[in-house]
Each structure stands twice: as structure tokens, then as C-alpha cells.
Scaffold this motif. Structure first.
Motif, PDB file in Angstrom:
ATOM      1  N   ALA A 383      12.322  -9.745 -28.900  1.00 37.13           N
ATOM      2  CA  ALA A 383      13.577  -9.690 -28.144  1.00 37.13           C
ATOM      3  C   ALA A 383      14.751  -9.086 -28.909  1.00 37.13           C
ATOM      4  N   PRO A 384      14.940  -9.386 -30.193  1.00 44.81           N
ATOM      5  CA  PRO A 384      16.111  -8.807 -30.882  1.00 44.81           C
ATOM      6  C   PRO A 384      16.184  -7.292 -30.766  1.00 44.81           C
ATOM      7  N   VAL A 385      15.047  -6.628 -30.726  1.00 46.46           N
ATOM      8  CA  VAL A 385      15.041  -5.167 -30.572  1.00 46.46           C
ATOM      9  C   VAL A 385      15.167  -4.785 -29.107  1.00 46.46           C
ATOM     10  N   LEU A 386      14.481  -5.508 -28.226  1.00 48.50           N
ATOM     11  CA  LEU A 386      14.460  -5.144 -26.812  1.00 48.50           C
ATOM     12  C   LEU A 386      15.837  -5.223 -26.171  1.00 48.50           C
ATOM     13  N   VAL A 387      16.621  -6.235 -26.541  1.00 46.41           N
ATOM     14  CA  VAL A 387      17.887  -6.468 -25.836  1.00 46.41           C
ATOM     15  C   VAL A 387      19.023  -5.594 -26.348  1.00 46.41           C
ATOM     16  N   THR A 388      18.750  -4.757 -27.338  1.00 47.33           N
ATOM     17  CA  THR A 388      19.807  -3.851 -27.797  1.00 47.33           C
ATOM     18  C   THR A 388      20.069  -2.743 -26.779  1.00 47.33           C
ATOM     19  N   ARG A 389      19.141  -2.551 -25.867  1.00 46.17           N
ATOM     20  CA  ARG A 389      19.303  -1.509 -24.847  1.00 46.17           C
ATOM     21  C   ARG A 389      20.147  -2.038 -23.689  1.00 46.17           C
ATOM     22  N   THR A 390      21.149  -1.282 -23.259  1.00 45.29           N
ATOM     23  CA  THR A 390      22.003  -1.667 -22.135  1.00 45.29           C
ATOM     24  C   THR A 390      21.381  -1.179 -20.831  1.00 45.29           C
ATOM     25  N   LEU A 391      21.251  -2.077 -19.872  1.00 45.84           N
ATOM     26  CA  LEU A 391      20.615  -1.726 -18.596  1.00 45.84           C
ATOM     27  C   LEU A 391      21.552  -0.959 -17.682  1.00 45.84           C
ATOM     28  N   GLY A 392      22.790  -1.325 -17.633  1.00 43.42           N
ATOM     29  CA  GLY A 392      23.763  -0.565 -16.856  1.00 43.42           C
ATOM     30  C   GLY A 392      23.978  -1.041 -15.441  1.00 43.42           C
ATOM     31  N   GLN A 393      23.002  -1.688 -14.810  1.00 39.23           N
ATOM     32  CA  GLN A 393      23.173  -2.169 -13.442  1.00 39.23           C
ATOM     33  C   GLN A 393      22.213  -3.326 -13.192  1.00 39.23           C
ATOM     34  N   ASP A 394      22.496  -4.068 -12.136  1.00 35.25           N
ATOM     35  CA  ASP A 394      21.563  -5.102 -11.703  1.00 35.25           C
ATOM     36  C   ASP A 394      20.261  -4.415 -11.307  1.00 35.25           C
ATOM     37  N   PRO A 395      19.125  -4.844 -11.842  1.00 31.49           N
ATOM     38  CA  PRO A 395      17.863  -4.199 -11.476  1.00 31.49           C
ATOM     39  C   PRO A 395      17.609  -4.146  -9.979  1.00 31.49           C
ATOM     40  N   LEU A 396      18.149  -5.117  -9.255  1.00 36.23           N
ATOM     41  CA  LEU A 396      17.953  -5.114  -7.805  1.00 36.23           C
ATOM     42  C   LEU A 396      18.460  -3.817  -7.186  1.00 36.23           C
ATOM     43  N   ALA A 397      19.581  -3.315  -7.688  1.00 37.55           N
ATOM     44  CA  ALA A 397      20.118  -2.056  -7.175  1.00 37.55           C
ATOM     45  C   ALA A 397      19.143  -0.913  -7.436  1.00 37.55           C
ATOM     46  N   GLY A 398      18.487  -0.943  -8.576  1.00 32.68           N
ATOM     47  CA  GLY A 398      17.506   0.088  -8.882  1.00 32.68           C
ATOM     48  C   GLY A 398      16.286  -0.002  -7.974  1.00 32.68           C
ATOM     49  N   LEU A 399      15.877  -1.228  -7.624  1.00 32.49           N
ATOM     50  CA  LEU A 399      14.748  -1.393  -6.710  1.00 32.49           C
ATOM     51  C   LEU A 399      15.090  -0.851  -5.327  1.00 32.49           C
ATOM     52  N   VAL A 400      16.293  -1.181  -4.862  1.00 37.69           N
ATOM     53  CA  VAL A 400      16.730  -0.676  -3.555  1.00 37.69           C
ATOM     54  C   VAL A 400      16.861   0.845  -3.601  1.00 37.69           C
ATOM     55  N   GLY A 401      17.353   1.355  -4.728  1.00 38.25           N
ATOM     56  CA  GLY A 401      17.490   2.791  -4.874  1.00 38.25           C
ATOM     57  C   GLY A 401      16.161   3.526  -4.873  1.00 38.25           C
ATOM     58  N   ALA A 402      15.088   2.808  -5.219  1.00 35.67           N
ATOM     59  CA  ALA A 402      13.749   3.401  -5.198  1.00 35.67           C
ATOM     60  C   ALA A 402      13.133   3.351  -3.805  1.00 35.67           C
ATOM     61  N   GLY A 403      13.930   2.901  -2.830  1.00 38.19           N
ATOM     62  CA  GLY A 403      13.447   2.861  -1.451  1.00 38.19           C
ATOM     63  C   GLY A 403      12.772   1.564  -1.065  1.00 38.19           C
ATOM     64  N   LEU A 404      12.838   0.546  -1.912  1.00 31.52           N
ATOM     65  CA  LEU A 404      12.209  -0.739  -1.623  1.00 31.52           C
ATOM     66  C   LEU A 404      13.183  -1.665  -0.895  1.00 31.52           C
ATOM     67  N   ARG A 405      12.636  -2.586  -0.138  1.00 30.67           N
ATOM     68  CA  ARG A 405      13.455  -3.578   0.572  1.00 30.67           C
ATOM     69  C   ARG A 405      12.969  -4.967   0.180  1.00 30.67           C
ATOM     70  N   PRO A 406      13.405  -5.448  -0.978  1.00 27.97           N
ATOM     71  CA  PRO A 406      12.896  -6.721  -1.475  1.00 27.97           C
ATOM     72  C   PRO A 406      13.193  -7.888  -0.535  1.00 27.97           C
TER      73      PRO A 406
END
Length: 447
Positions: A383-406
Motif C-alpha cells: 500500500a505505501p507505494v500504491l497510494v502515492t498515485r492520485t486517482l483524480g475522481q470518484d471511480p464511479l464516475a469512471g465506470l459511468v463514463g465507460a458506458g456502465l450503469r451500476p
């Protein structure tokens, strides 16, 4: 704030989510539990027999995890062309795949693809209301059925074939399956294993349930059981196997009774052909086997045919490859080291596996706990290495942007309400909705 995706909402996925939110090493973890289906719980909903209420009650424990404020259920999200693993890894700090083993092992014998020959999983999916299942007339016109295999799934399908509508009506079985099984003319069910009773993989509790079925005779042949050296001297067997042998020995000593249905437990028979007639299953040809002295069996050159109009194979499961993830075709698993996904022998940062896709189809539901814990421990170490990356948005927005309807948790609650209403209209308890349109319609009404 670390945001983790867990792909799969069955026991292994939910236990993984639970381990993540209960640990203290990495604070403020958030977990999205993704599932291809709009309903959670995986095989607990779609694999546990409907008359096994005690096991199905495990849904209550899984529910508590999915209702945690740090956990978000998102159904109707399929990892595939619209959402490949590489894209998913862009949306989350880490992804844990808990997708199980979705394929059945095949027998590899002639006639296996004849109409009337099915995997046990196909049959289970139908009576469990899986939305991908089809009503292919499993028991229509069937007088005799053969279940090949001697594990708990084989016992389940055997019991379902011998149960009547009166016993099944209190369950959540879909109405169409209940009506079909209630009108079934099946009179003989054969559960057949290639090895002996001391090596059968069913549990004693499951086995004993067969004797509780109304108007059903259990047929066991003493001479066949005695082909197993451990049958006559079972004291050295593990306790579970010894109890199985004791139950079978007791049944073999019972006098014949004329009952409406008969369950035949057969051993030391290996399927060599599914026999057809007029383009349909007409029976199974078996070769008699004998112990080889090393825990296996060898053929004897003696054959027997059991007539049947339905064959259900229940000889194990295999994982299936997922586009974008490495796959070991021989083992049916994703290559991994302590839960870390390996690509060409090297750890792939941020990708993990747990459950059957990690270790193969072994163990019981509870086995998924230590399996999940091992994977989560590896993830937390990274985790100490993984969390250094900034996601930038709620992943849900990315799922919807991929055409999915969760389908969120509110949508699932809408499905629960619709199933309760359906049951009330039928004079039953909650009844499962068996199709995609009905599930998604109910989820939309609940959101």
C-alpha cells in the motif's frame, strides 16, 4: 484515501472487503465491491440449494459487510471490453479479483453434448433463478436421471430431483422451476462415482438428508460397497469419510421398500459414453473399476448401461480466463504469489486475486477467509507505494463514463422488495426474479 476495487461479491469478495475495512495499518480505506450481476452474494445466492436455509442465512453476515459505510456495492459492472483490467486499475489504487471458477469440468466422453446431457451447474442455475440460466426442459419427459459425481453438488441435484412441490414451496425457488419440478415424473435418480464410498467427497450431513425425503427409497448395493477395502475396515479413515461409510453401511442393510421414488447410490463405475437414441440422451455406459492400490482406480473391462433421459455431470469446476488477466490454463487459475498477480513471472503492481481463481476450486465457504486474509496482507504491504498515485475522481464516475450503469445498494434493496412482493402474490415467501429484465427493472425502481 486508498480506494480499492474488489471484483466479485460472493464470499471470497466480501471477506476480502471485510479484511480491508477492519484492518488498522492503512486508515480510511474505501472499497467498491463490483459484480457482473445486479445482485450480491455470488454462489450463496445462486449456488446453495434453496432448501438449505441455514447455509443461505450466511447472506445476513455478508450483508453486514456490504452495508458498512466504507463499502459500496456496485452491481451490473462486468470486467470486459468496456472495462478491461487496465482501465479498472486506472480508476482504483488496487484491484482484487474474486471471480471464482465459473466453468464445469467435462467428462470427455462420446455423447456428452447430446440433448439431455448437462452440467450440474446448468441445472442449479435454473432452479436458483440465475438470470443467465435457460429453461431447457430439464425434467420434462424424464423418468430416470443420472448424476455423475459424488460430491455435495451431486447430492444437491439428486435431492432436488427427488423433492416434491410441497417441500420446495417454502423456498425462494422461482415459480417456473417449482412448477416444473413439482410436476416431474422422475422416479429413479442414480448418483454414480468412479471410486469407492471411502473416497466420496460429499459431507455426511448432506448424505443423510437423502434419507429424509418423503416417499423415497435409498438403494445401495452391499457387494458394490465391499469392493472398497476401506469399507470393511474403516477405522483408519478420516472421521468424515468414516461417517460416510457408516451411513452407507446402514442403508445397505435396510430391507427393500416400495416407494414412489428411488435414489440409487453407485460406486466404482466410470462413464465411458453417454448413449443416445433418436438424437436424445437414452442412458450412460459405464465401465466397472477397481482400486489400484494407490488411491486411484483402473478399469476392469466389464461394462454396464444405466438407462436415463437426463444426465447431470458434477465432476468439478474450472476457472475461466478473463480478458486482460494472465491465466494458467492447466490449473484454471490466475498466476499469483501470496495473492499478488504475476505477469510473465513478475508481480503486477496493484493487481491481486483471492478465492477459487487464486487457489482453484477447493475448500468450503469458510476457506475463503484465510485466503482473503493472505491476499489483503500482501496488498497492505504494498500500500505505501500504491497510494502515492492520485486517482483524480470518484471511480464511479469512471465506470459511468465507460458506458456502465451500476446498480447500487438501493437498487439491490429494490430487487429484494420486488421478490417479496412476488412471493406474496404467489402465496409464498420471497421468490427470486429469474431474468435480467425483471431484476434491472426492480433495481431501477429501487434506486
Amino acid at each position: 484515501m486508498p480506494h480499492i476495487a474488489v471484483v466479485g461479491s460472493g464470499p471470497s469478495g466480501v471477506y476480502t472487503a471485510q479484511c480491508l475495512v477492519q484492518q488498522l495499518r492503512v486508515p480510511d480505506v474505501r472499497v467498491d465491491v463490483l459484480d457482473r450481476l445486479p445482485c450480491p452474494y455470488g454462489l450463496v445466492r445462486y449456488g446453495v440449494a434453496p432448501d438449505h436455509e441455514k447455509i443461505k442465512s450466511l447472506q445476513g453476515n455478508l450483508r453486514k459487510v456490504l452495508e458498512d459505510d466504507r463499502v459500496r456495492f456496485l452491481g451490473g459492472v462486468e470486467v470486459g471490453p468496456a472495462l478491461p483490467p487496465a482501465k479498472l486499475l486506472e480508476l482504483y489504487h488496487a484491484v482484487v479479483y474474486c471471480v471464482g471458477a465459473a466453468a464445469d469440468r467435462r467428462l470427455g466422453v462420446p455423447g456428452e453434448d447430446l440433448p439431455g446431457s448437462w452440467s450440474a451447474t446448468d441445472f442449479v442455475a435454473w432452479y436458483s433463478a440465475h438470470p443467465d440460466a435457460r429453461d431447457d426442459g430439464f425434467v420434462r419427459g424424464v423418468r430416470a436421471a443420472v448424476a455423475i459425481g459424488v460430491g455435495n453438488v451431486a447430492v444437491d441435484v439428486t435431492r432436488m430431483l427427488a423433492r416434491g412441490a410441497t417441500e420446495l414451496a417454502p423456498t425462494d425457488m422461482p415459480q417456473a422451476a417449482l412448477s416444473t419440478l413439482g410436476a416431474s415424473e422422475v422416479r429413479d435418480v442414480y448418483m454414480v462415482g468412479r471410486r469407492g464410498p471411502s473416497q466420496a467427497r460429499f459431507t455426511t450431513k448432506e448424505l443423510r438428508e437423502l434419507a429424509s425425503l418423503p416417499d423415497t427409497e435409498i438403494v445401495v448395493h452391499e457387494a458394490e460397497l465391499a469392493l472398497d477395502p476401506a469399507y470393511t475396515e474403516s477405522s483408519e479413515l478420516p472421521a468424515a469419510n468414516r461417517r460416510n461409510v457408516e451411513v452407507l453401511r446402514g442403508w445397505a442393510a435396510l430391507p427393500h421398500e416400495a416407494r414412489r421414488r428411488r435414489i440409487h447410490l453407485r460406486f466404482f463405475l466410470r462413464p465411458v459414453e453417454i448413449v443416445g437414441r433418436d438424437g436424445q440422451v437414452a442412458g450412460v455406459r459405464f465401465e466397472r473399476t477397481r482400486p489400484d492400490g494407490d488411491g486411484g482406480v483402473v478399469g476392469t473391462g466389464t461394462y454396464e448401461e444405466i438407462g436415463a433421459q437426463l444426465v447431470l455431470r458434477s465432476v468439478g469446476y474450472r476457472g475461466v480466463p478473463m480478458d486482460g488477466l494472465p491465466f494458467d490454463a492447466e490449473r484454471g487459475t490466475v498466476p499469483q504469489l501470496a495473492g499478488r498477480v504475476l505477469r510473465e513471472g513478475r508481480v503486477s503492481p496493484g493487481e491481486y486475486v483471492a478465492g477459487w481463481i487464486k487457489r482453484g476450486p477447493t475448500g468450503v465457504i469458510g476457506t475463503n477467509r484465510p485466503c482473503a486474509k493472505e491476499t489483503v496482507t500482501a496488498l497492505l504491504d504494498d500500500a505505501p507505494v500504491l497510494v502515492t498515485r492520485t486517482l483524480g475522481q470518484d471511480p464511479l464516475a469512471g465506470l459511468v463514463g465507460a458506458g456502465l450503469r451500476p446498480v447500487d445498494w438501493a437498487g439491490w434493496l429494490g430487487i429484494e422488495r420486488a421478490e417479496a412482493e412476488l412471493g406474496r402474490a404467489l402465496g409464498r415467501g420471497p421468490v427470486k426474479i429469474p431474468d435480467w429484465a425483471g431484476l434491472l427493472g426492480a433495481a431501477g425502481a429501487g434506486s
